[in-house]
Motif scaffolding. Structure first.
Motif, short mmCIF file in Angstrom:
data_model
loop_
_atom_site.label_atom_id
_atom_site.label_comp_id
_atom_site.label_asym_id
_atom_site.label_seq_id
_atom_site.Cartn_x
_atom_site.Cartn_y
_atom_site.Cartn_z
N PRO A 132 -62.65 -17.56 -41.36
CA PRO A 132 -62.24 -17.50 -42.24
C PRO A 132 -63.81 -18.40 -42.91
O PRO A 132 -64.43 -20.09 -42.31
N THR A 133 -63.19 -18.40 -44.02
CA THR A 133 -65.14 -19.27 -45.37
C THR A 133 -63.63 -19.97 -45.62
O THR A 133 -63.77 -21.23 -45.15
N ASN A 134 -63.19 -20.06 -46.76
CA ASN A 134 -62.33 -20.91 -47.47
C ASN A 134 -61.84 -19.32 -48.52
O ASN A 134 -61.58 -18.72 -48.71
N GLY A 194 -61.37 -16.06 -48.02
CA GLY A 194 -62.69 -15.40 -47.51
C GLY A 194 -62.52 -15.39 -46.09
O GLY A 194 -61.72 -15.77 -45.56
N THR A 195 -63.39 -14.46 -45.68
CA THR A 195 -63.67 -14.38 -44.03
C THR A 195 -65.35 -14.31 -43.86
O THR A 195 -65.54 -13.71 -44.71
N MET A 196 -65.77 -14.19 -43.07
CA MET A 196 -66.66 -13.88 -41.60
C MET A 196 -66.76 -12.40 -42.05
O MET A 196 -65.81 -11.95 -41.14
#
Length: 430
Positions: A37-39, A42-44
């Motif tokens: 996950p990013t924030n 969102g995901t990488m």
């Protein structure tokens, strides 16, 4: 996937070699990486676990490989689990492997959906005595998040505490260090894409261009040649930035009279390439820059010839240090008297050349394998000496990827411009 289909024969061969190293009545289990996950939501971008890919060719999240050579039911000797798709998954995420596609990619006949894994494993574990589990055992690894492998290790030992647990990593390190012809073809392809990127940026570089603009040109060429992108975070370091070994900000303007060090490499089918070139921003080396460049190049050429079967990294780096010491004396950076009186455990050349000359290359840029293992045919090493003179704002590193063979080293990047005169000619042709 962007890359061309890979014959499943590669993965069949890899599984066969791995299984030969297992103890009797042993199961080995490999998991895909997590989608990180990013924030917010969102995901990488997903990047497959290299060991799972090496053994199956499956390049998809939520995949599991189970190997049980001594299974009583021959159908269960190799079992692949892939994520079950649906109309909703197709609408929101796109196509996922069907069971038949998974068979074609991997060469594994028995395929289940991932949600069936626990039930299948439960039945098989009662036949097994040893369980091989995977983990990231790399000397330079800094792992601050719990991986899917780590979670599974805890789960498995909690639910099946009386089995004998083994490590898969030592076997994988042994096998992955030697590249097959099929793997070498993929690495060569990555090197070819890297060459196209370098030839693209040479006429583009000029005073005032931003480091990130050079990076963008490289990535453009990578993507248009079926690469997913860079094999690692690219270093585009102009001027004194080149003396920062892992500089990745890439946000400064390239100035007239400076050099720009570019350490980059395309990935192809998960296999890495790793190149470094240092060029004059204005297309012409000063005499001092050329002198340092030629010193690094001589070290590189000498070191390359040492990448032969039977040598070891310890012997190799000691030899390269002596060669570098002589070049630094030639450049006036070291004093002969000081060198005679230096501490052998902390040689003076390390002030200007502080990193290793070579590392293994493959699915990982710093590929797995023992640093104590003698060089063998089929290993691929980088060769990357450098001289960094912070007080002069000069940092020069040169790097190619070298295949070890019984007939001597083979430079997989021999077609990529390296000589100072050729660099100048190509840059001035813009």
């Amino acid at each position: 996937m962007r890359y061309a289909p890979i014959s499943p024969d590669l993965f069949v061969h890899n599984r066969h070699n791995f299984s030969r190293h297992l103890k009797p009545s042993a199961i080995a289990i490999f998991h895909s990486n997590d989608v990180m996950p990013t924030n917010a939501d969102g995901t990488m971008a997903f990047r497959q676990n290299n060991d799972l890919f090496y053994l199956s060719g499956v390049d998809q999240e939520e995949s599991i490989l189970l190997l049980f050579p001594d299974a009583k039911d021959p159908r269960m000797q190799e079992v692949l689990f892939v994520r079950e798709t649906s109309d909703q998954v197709l609408t929101w995420e796109g196509y996922k492997l069907t069971k038949q596609q998974a068979r074609e990619v991997s060469g594994i006949k028995t395929v289940y959906w991932t949600h069936e894994f626990n039930d299948v494993l439960h039945g098989l574990l009662f036949e097994a005595e040893h369980v091989y589990l995977n983990s990231n055992e790399h000397l330079r690894a800094v792992v601050e998040v719990e991986t899917r492998d780590a979670r599974f290790i805890k789960w498995c030992q909690q639910h099946y505490p009386l089995h004998k647990y083994e490590r898969s990593a030592p076997i994988m390190h042994q096998l992955r260090a030697i590249k097959s012809e099929a793997e070498l073809a993929l690495i060569r392809k990555a090197c070819q894409i890297t060459e196209r990127g370098f030839r693209r940026v040479l006429p583009f570089i000029k005073p005032g261009v931003m480091e990130y603009e050079i990076e963008a040109e490289l990535y453009h060429e990578f993507l248009r040649n079926r690469s997913r992108g860079p094999a690692y975070s690219s270093i585009i370091a102009s001027g004194a930035n080149a003396c920062i070994l892992h500089y990745v900000d890439n946000d400064q303007a390239c100035r007239d009279g400076d050099l720009v060090l570019m350490d980059f490499g395309a990935e192809y089918a998960n296999y890495a390439s790793d190149l470094t070139r240092t060029v004059p921003v204005n297309g012409k080396f000063t005499q001092r820059q050329r002198d340092v460049y030629e010193s690094v190049l001589r070290v590189m050429k000498t070191a390359t010839q040492m990448l032969v079967p039977g040598n070891t990294l310890g012997q190799y780096h000691k030899f390269v240090g002596t060669v570098m010491e002589n070049e630094l004396l030639r450049l006036g950076l070291l004093n002969q008297g000081d060198v005679r009186n230096q501490d052998p455990a902390n040689p003076l050349y390390r002030k200007y050349f502080m990193h290793g000359t070579s590392h293994l290359l493959g699915l990982d840029v710093h590929d797995v394998g023992s640093k104590y293992r003698p060089f063998e045919e089929g290993m691929v090493f980088t060769c990357e000496p450098g001289i960094y003179i912070r007080e002069e704002g000069i940092g020069i590193r040169l790097e190619n990827d070298i295949l070890v063979t019984k007939n001597g080293p083979v430079d997989l990047m021999k077609d990529i411009p390296l000589e100072a005169d050729e660099i100048e000619r190509l840059m001035q042709a813009r």
